[in-house]
Structure formats: C-alpha cells, structure tokens
Design an enzyme around this catalytic site. Structure first.
Site, PDB file in Angstrom:
ATOM      1  CG  ASP A  15      -1.800  -1.265   1.258  1.00 14.15           C
ATOM      2  OD1 ASP A  15      -2.356  -1.630   0.172  1.00 14.15           O
ATOM      3  OD2 ASP A  15      -1.985  -1.845   2.407  1.00 14.15           O
ATOM      4  CE  LYS A  18       3.183  -2.495  -4.506  1.00 14.61           C
ATOM      5  NZ  LYS A  18       2.816  -2.199  -3.108  1.00 14.61           N
ATOM      6  CG  HIS A  43      -1.937  -1.108  -7.691  1.00 20.68           C
ATOM      7  ND1 HIS A  43      -1.368  -1.631  -8.783  1.00 20.68           N
ATOM      8  CD2 HIS A  43      -1.511  -1.167  -6.762  1.00 20.68           C
ATOM      9  CE1 HIS A  43      -0.247  -2.248  -8.006  1.00 20.68           C
ATOM     10  NE2 HIS A  43      -0.218  -1.952  -6.798  1.00 20.68           N
ATOM     11  CD  GLN A 226       0.660  -8.884  -2.402  1.00 23.88           C
ATOM     12  OE1 GLN A 226       1.353  -9.253  -3.135  1.00 23.88           O
ATOM     13  NE2 GLN A 226      -0.661  -8.546  -2.736  1.00 23.88           N
TER      14      GLN A 226
HETATM   15  P1  IMP Z   1      -3.246 -12.621   1.637  1.00 25.32           P
HETATM   16  O1  IMP Z   1      -2.024 -12.167   0.777  1.00 25.32           O
HETATM   17  O2  IMP Z   1      -4.390 -12.298   1.488  1.00 25.32           O
HETATM   18  O3  IMP Z   1      -2.967 -13.896   2.102  1.00 25.32           O
HETATM   19  O4  IMP Z   1      -2.753 -11.887   3.012  1.00 25.32           O
HETATM   20  C1  IMP Z   1      -1.776 -11.855   4.089  1.00 25.32           C
HETATM   21  C2  IMP Z   1      -1.359 -10.482   4.226  1.00 25.32           C
HETATM   22  O5  IMP Z   1      -0.889  -9.818   3.382  1.00 25.32           O
HETATM   23  C3  IMP Z   1      -2.383  -9.813   5.307  1.00 25.32           C
HETATM   24  O6  IMP Z   1      -1.669  -9.254   6.262  1.00 25.32           O
HETATM   25  C4  IMP Z   1      -2.826  -8.967   4.178  1.00 25.32           C
HETATM   26  O7  IMP Z   1      -3.414  -7.803   4.857  1.00 25.32           O
HETATM   27  C5  IMP Z   1      -1.504  -8.526   3.549  1.00 25.32           C
HETATM   28  N1  IMP Z   1      -1.654  -8.092   2.391  1.00 25.32           N
HETATM   29  C6  IMP Z   1      -1.896  -8.712   1.260  1.00 25.32           C
HETATM   30  N2  IMP Z   1      -1.872  -7.928   0.170  1.00 25.32           N
HETATM   31  C7  IMP Z   1      -1.766  -6.785   0.457  1.00 25.32           C
HETATM   32  C8  IMP Z   1      -1.513  -5.567  -0.214  1.00 25.32           C
HETATM   33  O8  IMP Z   1      -1.638  -5.325  -1.504  1.00 25.32           O
HETATM   34  N3  IMP Z   1      -1.535  -4.556   0.564  1.00 25.32           N
HETATM   35  C9  IMP Z   1      -1.234  -4.564   1.705  1.00 25.32           C
HETATM   36  N4  IMP Z   1      -1.468  -5.653   2.432  1.00 25.32           N
HETATM   37  C10 IMP Z   1      -1.726  -6.826   1.844  1.00 25.32           C
END
Ligand code: IMP
Length: 433
Positions: A15, A18, A43, A226
C-alpha cells in the site's frame, strides 16, 4: 546510464502507492509486467478526477499504448479478472488485445477463497488477517504440484479431471476439517470451461514475449505487488502473504532474469502502514496515528479495512534494501505529514539490552523490538501537489534527506498527492518521463 527496464517494488508492508507511480511512468512505457501475488493487491489510480481500482491487471493499462502481461508467478482468479476487465473497459481501449496472460499461471478458484476464510475463522486470535481472496491456498496447491494451470484450460479432458480431483480434496478439507460449506465442482468446471473461450486468445509465453520486447529496445516496467516486509521468506512470517514480493520474483514469476533489470526502485511511504495482523514496531495507537490515518485516507483498496499507521521505520527499509539492492526510492504521501510540529523517524531498535540497526524481520524478532527515534522539526506549509523539489519547505527537504541517508538509497521520485501531476522526478528517471 539510460534506463530501459525498471522494477518497482513495495519497500514496506504494501500500500505504498505503487499503482500511482506505475501509472505515471507508463506514459512512456511499452509494457508492464506483474510477476507475483494475485487480486489481493489493490491499486487506486486517479486521473482527471476518475478513480479506477485494479487488482490483477497491471496498473499501466490506462495508457492506451501499453502492453500488459500477467506472469506465471501470479495466482489468477479468472472470475476476478473478468469482473475487473469489465470495470476498466471504459478507461482502457482494446484491453483484450493489449493484455496477455502466462500459460503457466496457477488458477485461483472459489474453493481457495473458501479455504482461506475457513482457516482464518478457525484461527481465532492467531488469524493472519488475510484479504480472504484465497491467495495462500492457491500458492499451496502450486507448490504441492496439484494446481490448475492456465494451459489446462486448453484441454477439456485434462481440465475436467484436474478440477474434479482438486475440488474433491478442497471439499474434504472444507467439510471435514473446518465444518464449512463445500464448493460445487460442477459450477467451477462450467465457469472455467466457459472462461477458456475468452482467455485462450490472451494466453502467451510471457518470458519469450517480454524478452523479445527488451531485445528490441522497448521500455519494460516490472510491477511488484504487496511489499518486501510481506515476503513469504523475508517478511514478518507468519504474518505475510504467500509469495516472494521482492525483485527475485521477477525471474521466478516473470521469466526474466533480474540481471536484465536496469533500475530497481522501492516505493515507500513517508510514514509506515500495515493491514492485517503482525508486529509493527513504530505503530501509533494514539491520536497521532489516527491523524495520519485520516489525512492519508488509510483504508485498504482491496478490503476497505482501516490500515494501522506509524512513524517511518528506517530499520526495516534498510533491511528491504539489503535484500533487493534498490537503486532508488520513491517517497509517497509526503503531504500527509504537513502540519506536524515534529516528526519521528525510527533509526534503530532496542532489543532487550542491545541496540540493533539490522535484523531479520520474522515476527519473533520484530515482535521483540522497541523503536529508537530521532525527532526532527516538521513544517507548516502545504506540500500537496508540489511539482518542484526547490518549492518544498526546508524542513520537508531535511526530512526526505534523513530518510535517504538512513536507508542508504537516493531519492528518485517524491509523490505529493494522489494525481499523476502531483509528482517530483529527479535526474535518475529523467529519460523515462
Ligand atoms: P493474503 O495475501 O491475502 O494471504 O494476506 C496476507 C497478509 O498480507 C495480510 O496481512 C494482508 O493484509 C496482507 N496483504 C496482502 N495483500 C496486500 C496488499 O496489496 N497491500 C497490503 N497488505 C496486503
């Protein structure tokens, strides 16, 4: 050196903004490549007061000349992709001619999302706080060699057999292990068989296509999702996403050796945020944190969840640099810090009786760290929309200099607001803009 290939990765917990930077740089980019993650990314792009959110489609797509590639390292929900393609269609002409998908992407199915949610609920207080999209279970199936690949869509018999076997396994877990409703295998197969028709013309060998573009001298941008602190190997494990989020994933998930990337830029916020659970040494559970959250509109683009906010943490960004060798950073959301009397930067951690400025970021280590801060004077002037470095307040420049010095990386770009034009570029990227 002239930059022809550029990687953009998140230098914190995601976040960082990007999407806006990829969107800005895409004005003079030939192709944008996603290489990891899935529709957990989000995004928000703003241009001429239009707000467009993309999750899977590379952020450069709003520029009508950009070719967009989804590499093999992405876990691909065709349902999410179909919806996203319809929602951006009016902003992105000839989308299906410009978007290409690797034949080796692993498909993310509704049963992966069901498993993700069932697992999270069963964990109670130990939940990761995932985006509930099924990312973890889809990567598990990929690594366990039972995943369904995009190229499986091309053979109805293979597709049917693989879906039946995989759904049988998922449904066993859902009902027997978690007591959750099963997912109908017939529905999944029907959807995928139908999707095969519109997906097939977009399937390609991303590694070959992108290599060829680079050979031809075209500009290629690699768009990370991410952030490095959410990396499955180097992040705050287990509170991480299930992919590698750094530059190494360009090779594994895009099929392009990292040696072909001329410049690696990390996007970092002028402060720190994270969504979901896990250690966050500089988190502010007070009015200051709330003020940053409000001024920065810190709500997730994918889940709408409020983001946790805190001061800038130079220790974790330095670690991210050590792991990825950034050539430069882009500092975003500087304007959010306008009007603070003083601003803190975490320079080191105290771990019991010792002081450390470098440590592996797994949850155990980071959970034991207490931040040591340097406090520097803030500025009262508004920086919102500033387009020239010279026009920034003196203390804002000092703050930026401290970040660059503490992290050991020069500043390529400063973002001073959500719009494309709210951006300051420095020399390194002068040939790109
Ligand atoms: P998952 O990727 O849905 O399995 O989530 C795993 C962890 O990554 C959690 O804490 C989510 O909040 C975080 N997360 C996944 N994608 C993003 C993103 O695009 N931005 C910020 N945090 C993310």
């Amino acid at each position: 050196m002239t930059i022809q290939t550029l990687a953009i990765v998140g230098g914190q917990w995601g976040d960082e903004g990007k999407g806006k930077i990829v969107d800005c740089l895409s004005a003079r980019t030939d192709a944008v490549v996603r290489f990891q993650g899935g529709h957990n990314a989000g995004h928000t792009l703003v241009s001429d007061n239009r707000k467009v959110v993309v999750h899977l489609i590379p952020a450069g797509i709003l520029h009508q000349h950009v070719r967009a590639f989804i590499g093999n390292g992405v876990v691909l929900s065709l349902d999410a992709l179909q919806k996203e393609m319809s929602s951006v269609a009016e902003h992105a002409r000839d989308l299906s001619e410009r978007l290409r998908i690797s034949e080796d992407c692993t498909l993310l199915l509704p049963s992966h999302a069901a498993l993700d949610q069932a697992r999270e609920s069963s964990k109670g207080k130990r939940a990761i706080g995932t985006t509930s999209r099924g990312i973890g279970p889809a990567y598990e199936d990929k690594i366990a060699r039972r995943g369904i690949k995009v190229h499986d869509l091309l053979n109805a018999n293979i597709l049917s057999e693989k879906v039946t076997v995989l759904l049988d396994y998922h449904n066993f877990l859902l009902s027997e292990r978690y007591g959750a409703p099963q997912v109908d295998a017939g529905d999944v197969l029907d959807f995928l068989s139908g999707a095969a028709e519109w997906v097939t013309p977009m399937i390609t060998d991303v590694s070959s296509d992108v290599s060829k573009l680079i050979d031809e001298g075209k500009r290629v941008l690699f768009e990370g999702a991410q952030g490095v602190l959410l990396d499955i190997d180097h992040g705050t494990y287990p509170y991480v996403t299930s992919s590698n989020t750094g530059t190494g994933a360009i090779a594994t998930g895009g099929g392009i050796p990292v040696s072909r990337v001329n410049h690696v830029m990390a996007i970092i916020k002028a402060y720190t945020t994270r969504v979901g659970a896990g250690p966050f040494p500089t988190e502010l559970n007070d009015e200051t944190g709330q003020r940053i959250a409000e001024r920065g509109a810190e709500f997730g683009a994918t889940t709408g969840r409020p983001r946790r906010c805190g001061w800038f943490d130079a220790v974790t960004v330095r670690r991210a640099h050590q792991l990825n060798d950034f050539d430069g950073v882009c500092i975003t959301k500087l304007d959010v810090l306008d009007g603070f009397d003083t601003i803190k930067i975490c320079t080191d951690y105290r771990v019991r009786d010792t002081v450390s400025n470098n440590m592996s970021c797994n949850a155990k280590n980071l959970g034991e760290c207490e931040p040591i801060y340097e406090e520097i004077p803030g500025w009262n002037e508004s920086t919102l929309g500033t387009t020239r470095y010279a026009d920034l307040p003196r203390n804002a420049k000092k703050y930026l200099d401290s970040i660059a010095e503490l992290c050991g990386v020069p500043i390529d770009i400063i973002s001073t607001g959500p719009e494309r034009k709210h951006t300051i570029f420095n020399e390194a990227l002068a040939n790109w803009i």
